[in-house]
Design an enzyme around this catalytic site. Structure first.
Site, short mmCIF file in Angstrom:
data_model
loop_
_atom_site.label_atom_id
_atom_site.label_comp_id
_atom_site.label_asym_id
_atom_site.label_seq_id
_atom_site.Cartn_x
_atom_site.Cartn_y
_atom_site.Cartn_z
N TYR A 49 -8.72 1.41 14.60
CA TYR A 49 -10.08 0.82 14.02
C TYR A 49 -10.70 0.72 15.01
O TYR A 49 -12.16 1.05 15.36
CB TYR A 49 -10.22 0.01 12.58
CG TYR A 49 -11.71 -0.22 12.48
CD1 TYR A 49 -12.21 1.22 11.62
CD2 TYR A 49 -13.06 -0.98 12.41
CE1 TYR A 49 -13.18 0.99 10.96
CE2 TYR A 49 -14.17 -1.24 11.47
CZ TYR A 49 -14.80 -0.29 10.94
OH TYR A 49 -15.41 -0.15 10.76
N SER A 63 -20.09 0.60 15.56
CA SER A 63 -19.03 -1.48 15.14
C SER A 63 -19.24 -2.23 15.90
O SER A 63 -18.64 -1.49 16.81
CB SER A 63 -17.85 -1.06 13.71
OG SER A 63 -17.57 -2.40 13.46
#
Ligand code: NAP
Length: 262
Positions: free
Chosen positions: A153, A140
């Site tokens: 995350y 990501s």
């Protein structure tokens, strides 16, 4: 007629993983679909089989559970038909670090990093022996941006990028293609699942567009594919700066600025 290799996709019951499943079925690949929701996996498998004539196996598994993970690892280790692994399953979490619980943090790390690394490790030796194969890891852009304040995350996604870069160096000379894909915000269920309200967020990418762009990078055999990045020279500059930094590291001597306390 199907392509000779099948593709194992984690997190294939919806979102980015289900879209990858559709695209690889269109390309004539047999599939092994992994996620927890068997009903959804069965429905997708039967539709893809019907529409594209490919064989689709489903493996219901919770990749944060050691026994389930071992079962998927064994499949990757032993099923010589599987030539591509797509490590896509992942979760996000709402809240700041101090609002998250240790169990939530552990769960996120278990799925986004531990499962991904174990599955890659299970398949890589067999692919190396065959001298061909591919591993696609879904990272990501958050992994590049602590500023987004999704610390755990983002850290897992930085891990995925780093692991992919390392595996590329180790495995590409042995015929294995490794790709890290870095989406930015994409419309999928991940936001709802994480309890993140995106109603006030800027527009995001459609999942079809994301996966189609990622597959352009795949077909070009890119190591790092960042679909939302408009100007690739910025990524190249970052990578070059990293390598300049490495060439400036002298492990035998502290830098001049650390040689006095003042
Ligand atoms: P999604 O729509 O929520 O799909 C996640 C998939 O992972 C589902 O198939 C889910 O299926 C599966 N999954 C969740 N927990 C699991 C577990 N414990 N064991 C096995 N499978 C599990 O999310 P997505 O947006 O497609 O995300 C896919 C990947 O893209 C993730 O790695 C995510 O971090 C990354 N990503 C997404 C975005 C975005 O904005 N959407 C941006 C950057 C990166 P079950 O519930 O059936 O298990």
């Amino acid at each position: 007629m199907t392509n000779s290799t099948s593709v194992l996709i984690t997190g294939a019951s919806t979102g980015i993983g289900a879209t990858y499943a559709e695209r690889f079925a269109q390309r004539g690949h047999d599939l092994v679909l992994v996620a927890r929701d068997k009903v959804r996996l069965d429905a997708l498998a039967s539709r893809l089989n019907h529409e594209y004539g490919v064989n689709v196996d489903v493996m219901p598994a919770d990749l944060t559970k050691p026994n389930d993970l071992l079962t998927v690892e064994a499949r990757l280790r032993n099923d010589a038909r599987i030539g591509t692994l797509i490590n896509n399953a992942g979760i996000a979490q709402s809240g700041s670090f101090i609002e998250q619980t240790p169990d939530q943090v552990e769960q996120l790390i278990a799925l986004n990093t531990t499962a991904l690394a174990r599955l890659s490790n299970a398949v890589a030796p067999r692919l190396v022996q065959a001298g061909t194969g591919a591993i696609i890891n879904i990272s990501s852009v958050v992994g590049l941006a602590p500023e987004f304040q999704m610390s755990v995350y983002g850290a897992t996604k930085a891990f995925v990028l780093f692991l992919s870069q390392g595996l590329h160096l180790e495995l590409s000379p042995k015929g294995i293609y490794v790709q890290a894909v870095l989406p930015a915000g994409t419309y999928t269920e991940i936001w709802d699942r994480a309890g993140i309200d995106i109603s006030t967020y800027p527009a995001m990418m459609k999942v079809d567009d994301l996966v189609d762009a990622a597959l352009v990078g795949f077909d070009r055999r890119e190591l790092v594919t960042i679909p939302p990045l408009q100007n690739v020279t910025h990524w190249n500059a970052l990578d070059t700066a990293r390598q300049v930094l490495l060439s400036d590291i002298n492990q035998a001597q502290a830098a001049e600025r650390y040689k006095s306390a003042s």
